[in-house]
Scaffold this active site. Structure first.
Site, short mmCIF file in Angstrom:
data_model
loop_
_atom_site.label_atom_id
_atom_site.label_comp_id
_atom_site.label_asym_id
_atom_site.label_seq_id
_atom_site.Cartn_x
_atom_site.Cartn_y
_atom_site.Cartn_z
N TYR A 33 -5.21 2.83 0.17
CA TYR A 33 -5.44 1.88 -0.84
C TYR A 33 -7.01 1.21 -0.60
O TYR A 33 -7.45 1.01 0.58
CB TYR A 33 -4.57 0.55 -0.54
CG TYR A 33 -4.60 -0.66 -1.57
CD1 TYR A 33 -4.20 -0.31 -2.80
CD2 TYR A 33 -5.21 -1.77 -1.03
CE1 TYR A 33 -4.26 -1.30 -3.61
CE2 TYR A 33 -5.39 -2.83 -2.04
CZ TYR A 33 -5.00 -2.55 -3.50
OH TYR A 33 -4.95 -3.64 -4.21
N ASP A 42 1.89 2.84 5.37
CA ASP A 42 1.81 2.19 4.16
C ASP A 42 2.81 2.88 3.17
O ASP A 42 2.37 4.12 2.66
CB ASP A 42 0.45 1.64 3.59
CG ASP A 42 0.42 0.93 2.12
OD1 ASP A 42 1.27 0.72 1.62
OD2 ASP A 42 -0.72 0.49 1.98
N LYS A 72 4.40 -4.59 -5.79
CA LYS A 72 4.55 -3.32 -6.60
C LYS A 72 5.88 -3.37 -6.81
O LYS A 72 6.57 -4.05 -7.41
CB LYS A 72 3.92 -2.31 -5.93
CG LYS A 72 2.66 -2.53 -5.42
CD LYS A 72 1.66 -2.82 -6.31
CE LYS A 72 0.18 -3.50 -5.89
NZ LYS A 72 -0.47 -2.61 -4.83
C1 LIG Z 1 -1.23 -2.91 -4.04
C2 LIG Z 1 -1.50 -2.18 -2.83
C3 LIG Z 1 -1.87 -2.87 -1.53
C4 LIG Z 1 -2.29 -4.24 -1.53
O1 LIG Z 1 -1.30 -5.16 -2.00
P1 LIG Z 1 -1.64 -6.53 -2.56
O2 LIG Z 1 -0.17 -7.09 -2.62
O3 LIG Z 1 -2.26 -6.22 -3.62
O4 LIG Z 1 -2.32 -7.21 -1.46
C5 LIG Z 1 -1.80 -1.96 -0.29
N1 LIG Z 1 -1.23 -0.49 -0.22
C6 LIG Z 1 -1.03 -0.31 -1.65
C7 LIG Z 1 -0.48 1.44 -1.33
C8 LIG Z 1 -0.94 -0.67 -2.74
O5 LIG Z 1 -0.56 -0.27 -3.78
#
Ligand SMILES: *Cc1c(COP(=O)(O)O)cnc(C)c1O
Length: 399
Positions: free
Chosen positions: A112, A184, A209
């Site tokens: 990210y 992540d 997401k």
């Molecule tokens: C969107 C996202 C983030 C960050 O999340 P937020 O809720 O926007 O702070 C981190 N890692 C991945 C893979 C993401 O898609």
């Protein structure tokens, strides 16, 4: 012995307490910031916080956040979870509690963009050194590990090229060097992969997401072993202060009830859309873990039970011309950032900008990224609309 409930049931009931006649079947969000207390009940300092302390102040704990955290821990097979106001707050909170001056972080070269930027801009100022590696190659990870490596952070599948990392292999390497592994897993979701079962120490999610799924609440979480998460709660949450709004937690809990159903449909729509892009003469490459043509298709099948709904594609013509046409004339699909919601989203991510400002890659790693992305990818988060309508929309702009 009672059989533990299935994933689908836990997504709806996980973490519910005892039920009493007259209780609401759908608990209301608890919006109160403060709770009746007693001088003998809790200490005033977060450092004295006990696991069984009653609620005191919502920055410390809150019934709605508790329910969300318990449900997330169950879905990931972890002991505990800590929720945050966003995915970035969760990941940077984890980094700030696990890394001190003199420590070393190994970070995957593709992840990210916000995480890469935080690592490049902020960690060196705090005296933390960083190595950037191609985490899809365990040999590179092994070579980067040092005696002071405390944490390895990867993202799989990695946004926006959907490159995968073998979690079990990297966990073994990290542990062999005395380091921890954080994954992540936002794109995989707990439907696709459970990193803790593969040896990871922490799994991070942007709840914004797929877990929320409707694009109406920001949130984040870290899931892992209770003792380590207690420290995270005190340092990163109570002192860092990026607490999730209980109202957002309520929306995320509501979204999570349909996570299994949604992920099935995201995957089915993604399979059809990826096949459409692969057969289109204007498209030169499609990146989606469910495709037989994915360079790590074997690892995808081993590590993912669901291939999720995020893909990217590269076009043969000028991508900026197509990006403008998309923004001007897509109907069903929205030209917009983010991912994992009911609506299909598409967005162009130019390679030069990403490599320069976010990833800071040059030379061979930059060329490796270009092999997936050319001059830029169109990232598509496939939604839950009729796949015929989604394909019709893309077919029209691709010409
Ligand atoms: C969107 C996202 C983030 C960050 O999340 P937020 O809720 O926007 O702070 C981190 N890692 C991945 C893979 C993401 O898609």
């Amino acid at each position: 012995m009672t059989k533990s409930p299935s994933f689908e049931t836990m997504a709806i009931h996980g973490g519910e307490g005892e039920r009493h006649i007259g209780d609401p079947v759908t608990p209301a969000p608890v919006l109160s910031t403060t709770y009746f207390t007693h001088p003998d009940a809790v200490g005033f300092s977060a450092t004295d916080l006990k696991a069984d302390a009653p609620h005191f102040y919502t920055r410390w704990s809150n019934p709605t956040l508790d329910l969300l955290e318990q449900r997330l821990a169950l879905l990931e097979g972890g002991e505990a979870a800590v929720s945050f106001a966003s995915g970035m707050a969760a990941i940077t909170g984890l980094f700030s509690t696990r890394l001190s001056a003199g420590d070393h972080l190994v970070l995957a070269d593709v992840c990210y963009a916000g995480v890469a930027e935080y690592v490049h801009h902020h960690l060196p100022r705090q005296g933390v050194s960083v190595s950037i590696v191609d985490a899809s190659n365990p040999v590179e990870v092994a070579a980067a590990l040092r005696p002071n490596t405390r944490l390895v952070h990867i993202e799989t599948p990695a946004n926006p090229i959907l490159k995968l990392t073998d979690i079990a292999a990297i966990a073994e390497l990290a542990h062999g060097a005395g380091a921890e592994l954080s994954v992540d897993s936002t794109i995989a979701t707990p439907m696709g992969t459970n990193p803790l079962a593969l040896g990871a120490d922490y799994v991070c999610h942007s709840l914004t997401k797929y877990l929320c799924g409707h694009g109406d609440a920001l949130g984040g979480a870290v899931i892992g072993a209770r003792a380590r998460l207690d420290a995270l709660r005190k340092e990163a949450l109570i002192h860092g202060g990026a607490v999730l709004s209980p109202f957002s937690a309520y929306l995320i809990l509501r979204g999570m009830e349909t996570l299994p159903l949604r992920m099935e449909k995201h995957q089915a729509n993604a399979a059809a859309l990826a096949a459409f892009f692969e057969s289109h003469p204007a498209v030169s490459r499609v990146n989606w873990p469910g495709l037989a043509s994915h360079p790590q298709a074997d690892l995808a099948r081993r590590q993912m039970r669901n291939f999720s709904g995020l893909m990217s594609f590269v076009v043969k013509g000028d991508p900026l011309v197509l990006a403008r046409r998309m923004a001007d004339s897509l109907h069903t699909v929205s030209y917009a950032v983010s991912l994992g919601k009911t609506k299909t989203l598409a967005f162009f991510i130019g390679t030069d900008d990403l490599l320069r400002s976010s990833y800071r890659l040059t030379g061979r790693p930059a060329e490796a990224y270009r092999a997936y992305a050319g001059d830029g990818v169109f990232r598509v988060s496939v939604g839950l609309e009729s796949i015929e309508d989604i394909i019709t929309d893309f077919a029209r702009v691709l010409g």
